[in-house]
Design a protein around this motif. Structure first.
Motif, PDB file in Angstrom:
ATOM      1  N   VAL A  75      12.051  11.231  -2.677  1.00 10.38           N
ATOM      2  CA  VAL A  75      11.167   9.934  -2.620  1.00 10.38           C
ATOM      3  C   VAL A  75      10.294   9.615  -3.821  1.00 10.38           C
ATOM      4  O   VAL A  75      10.615   8.398  -4.101  1.00 10.38           O
ATOM      5  CB  VAL A  75      10.491  10.305  -1.367  1.00 10.38           C
ATOM      6  N   VAL A  76       9.615  10.988  -4.222  1.00  9.77           N
ATOM      7  CA  VAL A  76       8.999  10.215  -5.458  1.00  9.77           C
ATOM      8  C   VAL A  76      10.137   9.635  -6.800  1.00  9.77           C
ATOM      9  O   VAL A  76       9.428   8.588  -7.470  1.00  9.77           O
ATOM     10  CB  VAL A  76       7.917  11.410  -5.762  1.00  9.77           C
ATOM     11  N   GLY A  77      10.907  10.390  -7.097  1.00  9.19           N
ATOM     12  CA  GLY A  77      11.497  10.048  -8.071  1.00  9.19           C
ATOM     13  C   GLY A  77      12.304   8.538  -7.719  1.00  9.19           C
ATOM     14  O   GLY A  77      12.860   7.957  -8.969  1.00  9.19           O
ATOM     15  N   ALA A  78      13.290   8.627  -6.459  1.00 11.20           N
ATOM     16  CA  ALA A  78      13.598   7.273  -6.040  1.00 11.20           C
ATOM     17  C   ALA A  78      12.462   6.017  -6.467  1.00 11.20           C
ATOM     18  O   ALA A  78      13.089   4.615  -6.920  1.00 11.20           O
ATOM     19  CB  ALA A  78      14.158   7.372  -4.692  1.00 11.20           C
ATOM     20  N   CYS A  79      11.101   6.054  -6.126  1.00 12.60           N
ATOM     21  CA  CYS A  79      10.429   5.203  -6.075  1.00 12.60           C
ATOM     22  C   CYS A  79       9.844   4.848  -7.762  1.00 12.60           C
ATOM     23  O   CYS A  79       9.489   4.156  -7.919  1.00 12.60           O
ATOM     24  CB  CYS A  79       9.164   5.653  -5.400  1.00 12.60           C
ATOM     25  N   ARG A  80       9.347   5.906  -8.661  1.00 15.09           N
ATOM     26  CA  ARG A  80       9.700   5.812 -10.016  1.00 15.09           C
ATOM     27  C   ARG A  80      10.801   4.879 -10.557  1.00 15.09           C
ATOM     28  O   ARG A  80      10.568   3.923 -11.544  1.00 15.09           O
ATOM     29  CB  ARG A  80       9.949   6.647 -10.395  1.00 15.09           C
ATOM     30  N   VAL A  81      12.245   5.042  -9.790  1.00 16.16           N
ATOM     31  CA  VAL A  81      12.563   3.959 -11.147  1.00 16.16           C
ATOM     32  C   VAL A  81      13.790   3.079  -9.989  1.00 16.16           C
ATOM     33  O   VAL A  81      14.046   2.327  -9.893  1.00 16.16           O
ATOM     34  CB  VAL A  81      14.159   5.355 -11.300  1.00 16.16           C
ATOM     35  N   ALA A  82      13.385   2.636  -8.164  1.00 17.39           N
ATOM     36  CA  ALA A  82      13.090   1.662  -7.773  1.00 17.39           C
ATOM     37  C   ALA A  82      13.263   0.502  -8.547  1.00 17.39           C
ATOM     38  O   ALA A  82      12.081   0.455  -8.792  1.00 17.39           O
ATOM     39  CB  ALA A  82      12.464   1.936  -6.544  1.00 17.39           C
ATOM     40  N   VAL A 126      13.507   0.118  -0.189  1.00 12.83           N
ATOM     41  CA  VAL A 126      12.259   1.050  -0.024  1.00 12.83           C
ATOM     42  C   VAL A 126      12.887   2.285   0.376  1.00 12.83           C
ATOM     43  O   VAL A 126      13.505   3.402   0.998  1.00 12.83           O
ATOM     44  CB  VAL A 126      11.509   0.507   1.184  1.00 12.83           C
ATOM     45  N   PRO A 127      12.796   2.985  -1.222  1.00 13.36           N
ATOM     46  CA  PRO A 127      12.977   4.413  -0.635  1.00 13.36           C
ATOM     47  C   PRO A 127      12.687   5.238   0.637  1.00 13.36           C
ATOM     48  O   PRO A 127      11.738   5.282   0.910  1.00 13.36           O
ATOM     49  CB  PRO A 127      12.470   5.195  -1.892  1.00 13.36           C
ATOM     50  N   LYS A 128      13.310   5.823   1.817  1.00 11.55           N
ATOM     51  CA  LYS A 128      13.348   6.440   2.552  1.00 11.55           C
ATOM     52  C   LYS A 128      13.745   7.810   2.586  1.00 11.55           C
ATOM     53  O   LYS A 128      15.160   7.570   2.199  1.00 11.55           O
ATOM     54  CB  LYS A 128      13.969   5.882   3.478  1.00 11.55           C
ATOM     55  N   VAL A 129      13.309   8.814   2.487  1.00  9.95           N
ATOM     56  CA  VAL A 129      13.641  10.470   2.752  1.00  9.95           C
ATOM     57  C   VAL A 129      13.397  10.383   4.207  1.00  9.95           C
ATOM     58  O   VAL A 129      12.896  10.948   4.346  1.00  9.95           O
ATOM     59  CB  VAL A 129      13.616  10.576   2.000  1.00  9.95           C
ATOM     60  N   VAL A 130      14.359  11.406   4.889  1.00 11.81           N
ATOM     61  CA  VAL A 130      14.295  11.903   6.383  1.00 11.81           C
ATOM     62  C   VAL A 130      14.659  13.531   6.088  1.00 11.81           C
ATOM     63  O   VAL A 130      15.565  13.918   6.006  1.00 11.81           O
ATOM     64  CB  VAL A 130      14.553  11.005   7.104  1.00 11.81           C
ATOM     65  N   LEU A 131      13.774  14.130   6.649  1.00  9.86           N
ATOM     66  CA  LEU A 131      13.845  15.935   6.474  1.00  9.86           C
ATOM     67  C   LEU A 131      14.012  16.571   7.721  1.00  9.86           C
ATOM     68  O   LEU A 131      13.781  16.216   8.675  1.00  9.86           O
ATOM     69  CB  LEU A 131      12.394  17.031   5.355  1.00  9.86           C
ATOM     70  N   SER A 132      15.485  16.909   8.312  1.00  8.76           N
ATOM     71  CA  SER A 132      15.757  16.130   9.672  1.00  8.76           C
ATOM     72  C   SER A 132      17.292  17.997  10.216  1.00  8.76           C
ATOM     73  O   SER A 132      17.298  18.074   8.994  1.00  8.76           O
ATOM     74  CB  SER A 132      16.327  15.816  10.069  1.00  8.76           C
ATOM     75  N   THR A 133      16.259  18.261  10.941  1.00  8.76           N
ATOM     76  CA  THR A 133      17.424  19.591  11.731  1.00  8.76           C
ATOM     77  C   THR A 133      19.089  18.986  12.059  1.00  8.76           C
ATOM     78  O   THR A 133      19.810  19.796  11.943  1.00  8.76           O
ATOM     79  CB  THR A 133      16.810  20.079  12.568  1.00  8.76           C
ATOM     80  N   VAL A 134      18.859  17.586  11.936  1.00  7.25           N
ATOM     81  CA  VAL A 134      20.604  17.128  12.484  1.00  7.25           C
ATOM     82  C   VAL A 134      20.686  16.288  12.033  1.00  7.25           C
ATOM     83  O   VAL A 134      20.787  14.679  11.805  1.00  7.25           O
ATOM     84  CB  VAL A 134      19.933  16.709  14.179  1.00  7.25           C
ATOM     85  N   ALA A 135      20.554  16.356  10.108  1.00  7.29           N
ATOM     86  CA  ALA A 135      20.481  15.218   9.259  1.00  7.29           C
ATOM     87  C   ALA A 135      22.289  14.895   8.380  1.00  7.29           C
ATOM     88  O   ALA A 135      23.018  15.944   9.396  1.00  7.29           O
ATOM     89  CB  ALA A 135      20.598  16.233   7.222  1.00  7.29           C
ATOM     90  N   PHE A 136      22.952  13.977   8.775  1.00 11.03           N
ATOM     91  CA  PHE A 136      24.205  13.037   8.801  1.00 11.03           C
ATOM     92  C   PHE A 136      25.257  13.908  10.402  1.00 11.03           C
ATOM     93  O   PHE A 136      26.167  13.892  10.403  1.00 11.03           O
ATOM     94  CB  PHE A 136      24.413  13.944   7.644  1.00 11.03           C
ATOM     95  N   ARG A 190       0.521  -1.236   0.254  1.00 11.10           N
ATOM     96  CA  ARG A 190      -0.030  -0.014   0.398  1.00 11.10           C
ATOM     97  C   ARG A 190       0.774   1.181   0.062  1.00 11.10           C
ATOM     98  O   ARG A 190      -0.017   2.615   0.058  1.00 11.10           O
ATOM     99  CB  ARG A 190      -0.911  -0.282   1.388  1.00 11.10           C
ATOM    100  N   ILE A 191       1.775   0.778  -0.014  1.00  9.83           N
ATOM    101  CA  ILE A 191       2.973   2.516   0.504  1.00  9.83           C
ATOM    102  C   ILE A 191       3.956   1.589  -0.640  1.00  9.83           C
ATOM    103  O   ILE A 191       4.337   0.232  -1.173  1.00  9.83           O
ATOM    104  CB  ILE A 191       3.408   2.500   1.330  1.00  9.83           C
ATOM    105  N   ASP A 192       4.957   2.996  -1.052  1.00  9.29           N
ATOM    106  CA  ASP A 192       5.856   2.679  -2.575  1.00  9.29           C
ATOM    107  C   ASP A 192       7.698   3.146  -1.530  1.00  9.29           C
ATOM    108  O   ASP A 192       8.325   3.001  -1.789  1.00  9.29           O
ATOM    109  CB  ASP A 192       5.752   3.362  -3.679  1.00  9.29           C
ATOM    110  N   GLY A 193       7.503   4.578  -0.881  1.00  9.31           N
ATOM    111  CA  GLY A 193       8.269   5.161  -0.194  1.00  9.31           C
ATOM    112  C   GLY A 193       7.915   6.268   1.111  1.00  9.31           C
ATOM    113  O   GLY A 193       6.388   5.868   1.085  1.00  9.31           O
ATOM    114  N   LEU A 194       9.142   6.178   1.786  1.00 12.80           N
ATOM    115  CA  LEU A 194       8.624   7.019   3.000  1.00 12.80           C
ATOM    116  C   LEU A 194       9.408   8.515   3.014  1.00 12.80           C
ATOM    117  O   LEU A 194      10.667   8.979   2.193  1.00 12.80           O
ATOM    118  CB  LEU A 194       9.204   6.486   4.006  1.00 12.80           C
ATOM    119  N   LEU A 195       8.406   9.171   3.834  1.00 15.22           N
ATOM    120  CA  LEU A 195       9.025  10.867   4.059  1.00 15.22           C
ATOM    121  C   LEU A 195       8.801  11.307   5.216  1.00 15.22           C
ATOM    122  O   LEU A 195       7.289  11.302   5.870  1.00 15.22           O
ATOM    123  CB  LEU A 195       8.582  11.649   2.758  1.00 15.22           C
TER     124      LEU A 195
END
Length: 417
Positions: A176-183, A126-136, A99-104
């Motif tokens: 995340v949408v682009g990753a799901c389209r070409v995954a 499974v594409p996973k994108v996290v938008l974070s104030t402490v990325a990496f 029911r899902i293809d990716g995570l944001l």
């Protein structure tokens, strides 16, 4: 039956009570990029301006509690830990059901803490994108980061939806949408041997083993044991995706023991063993602890021989006592394996820089490792000792002899998973 991916469905996770504007904007950007949005609310304070598809009450229920119990749990940290548990369970279920293809996921430190759990609940690929104030950030321990996680810095958006924040939100949505389209999910047309190694300047056996395994009808997947590589290897091994593993670079175990940030977590070497996957193991590069080359040698290892591999990563040799400690830990983990295990001990050395005349040569340390190995209880594991270096042809021949024997006996299966 999984529905065909026409418009990829992106699970957007966030606190609707405090981030309605941002979540609503991300939904618009996902749709503009050609995806569909499914919003999960993990907030606990109040209702927001965006109507979620999965309510916070459902998230709490998935953790086995009510929303009121979450709010009464003690503090913000304990409340979010419960919501992370429920969100992870629901995300995994949605993915299994197709029911899902990716995570944001969007968050500050609190939301990122939750995001790492949710992302870890989804399989590799499974594409996973996290938008974070402490990325990496160094705040994020390696063992909590999925090996295929993508992160985008949530710049300038801690409070309010400004143009800088919109730029980051749009980038994350498009990613995340682009990753799901070409995954492309791994097809496993042939059985796969999972192997660990470092670069060929340190460990070279994969160069000779790859064509030999190919002739035997197996694909070879080699994982770079610099933290995330070991995480990916363990994840796939635990899923039973390998017909056999050749785990010859165990430096991440020593890194974990030495407190290095270059770690695959405390469960290294356990994925294949607990799954019953046949394992051929060697103690490659276990004389080293890695550290950032742009930093200082850890105080514990001051004065030990070191080697700068590049401007990012350097290695320092460990002492004889730590090598004995590693041997005992190796034996402990291999005793827990549920399938065939064969340990190959190359008596003349375990990585290229430990040869005589090389910068990390340590005859005393190598002797201590081999002596301790001779005293360890290996359980059901078979042990072979060869008078050769790990990068010599004799090592490859011993590995192939074990592999061919297991293949003939049906312990290694030729069917793809």
């Amino acid at each position: 039956m999984k529905r065909p991916v026409i418009l990829p469905v992106i699970l957007i996770v966030g606190t609707v009570d405090t981030k309605s504007d941002e979540i609503g904007f991300m939904r618009e950007q996902v749709q503009a990029a050609g995806g569909q949005a499914l919003i999960m609310d993990v907030g606990v304070l109040a209702k927001g301006q965006v109507a979620p598809d999965i309510a916070n009450t459902d998230v709490a229920a998935a953790a086995g509690v009510t929303l009121q119990q979450v709010m009464d749990s003690g503090d913000e940290n304990s409340a979010m830990a419960l919501m992370a548990q429920g969100a992870s369970a629901l995300a995994a279920q949605l993915q299994r059901e197709g029911r899902i293809d990716g995570l944001l996921v969007l968050g500050g430190t609190m939301g990122t803490d939750l995001a790492l759990d949710v992302a870890s609940s989804l399989p590799l690929g499974v594409p996973k994108v996290v938008l974070s104030t402490v990325a990496f950030s160094p705040l994020l321990p390696p063992e909590r980061m999925p090996p295929d996680l993508m992160m985008v810095l949530w710049a300038g958006g801690l409070y309010g939806l400004n143009s800088l924040c919109q730029s980051a939100l749009a980038q994350a949505a498009g990613a995340v949408v682009g990753a799901c389209r070409v995954a492309r999910a791994p097809r496993f047309a042939r059985p796969v041997v999972g192997m660990t190694s470092l670069g060929s300047s340190c460990l070279k056996y994969m160069v000779q083993l790859k064509p030999e395994l190919d002739r035997r009808g197996f694909d070879l997947a080699v994982f770079h044991t610099t933290g995330m590589g070991g995480r990916a290897f363990e994840s796939l091994a635990a899923q039973g995706q390998f017909a056999c593993v050749m785990d010859f670079s165990l430096q991440e175990m020593v890194n974990q023991m030495g407190g290095s940030v270059v770690s695959a977590g405390p469960d290294r070497l356990m994925g294949a063993g607990l799954k019953g996957v046949p394992m051929i193991v060697a103690p490659g590069a276990t004389d080293l602890v890695d550290y950032p080359a742009w930093g200082q040698i850890p105080e514990r290892f001051a004065g030990r021989p070191s080697h700068d591999h590049n401007r990012l990563i350097a290695s320092v040799g460990i002492d004889a006592d730590m090598r004995r400690e590693f041997a005992r830990e190796l034996a402990s983990r291999l005793r827990q394996a549920q399938g065939p295990v064969h340990l190959v001990l190359p008596l003349q050395g375990i990585e290229e820089w430990d040869r005589p005349g090389a910068p990390l040569h340590d005859a005393e340390g190598l002797a201590a490792l081999m002596d301790e190995c001779s005293q360890c209880d290996w359980g059901r594991a078979e042990v072979s000792r060869i008078d050769a270096h790990i990068n010599d042809a004799a090592f490859v021949q011993q590995v192939l002899a074990v592999f061919d024997d297991w293949l003939a006996r049906g312990l290694v299966k030729k069917d793809a998973p």
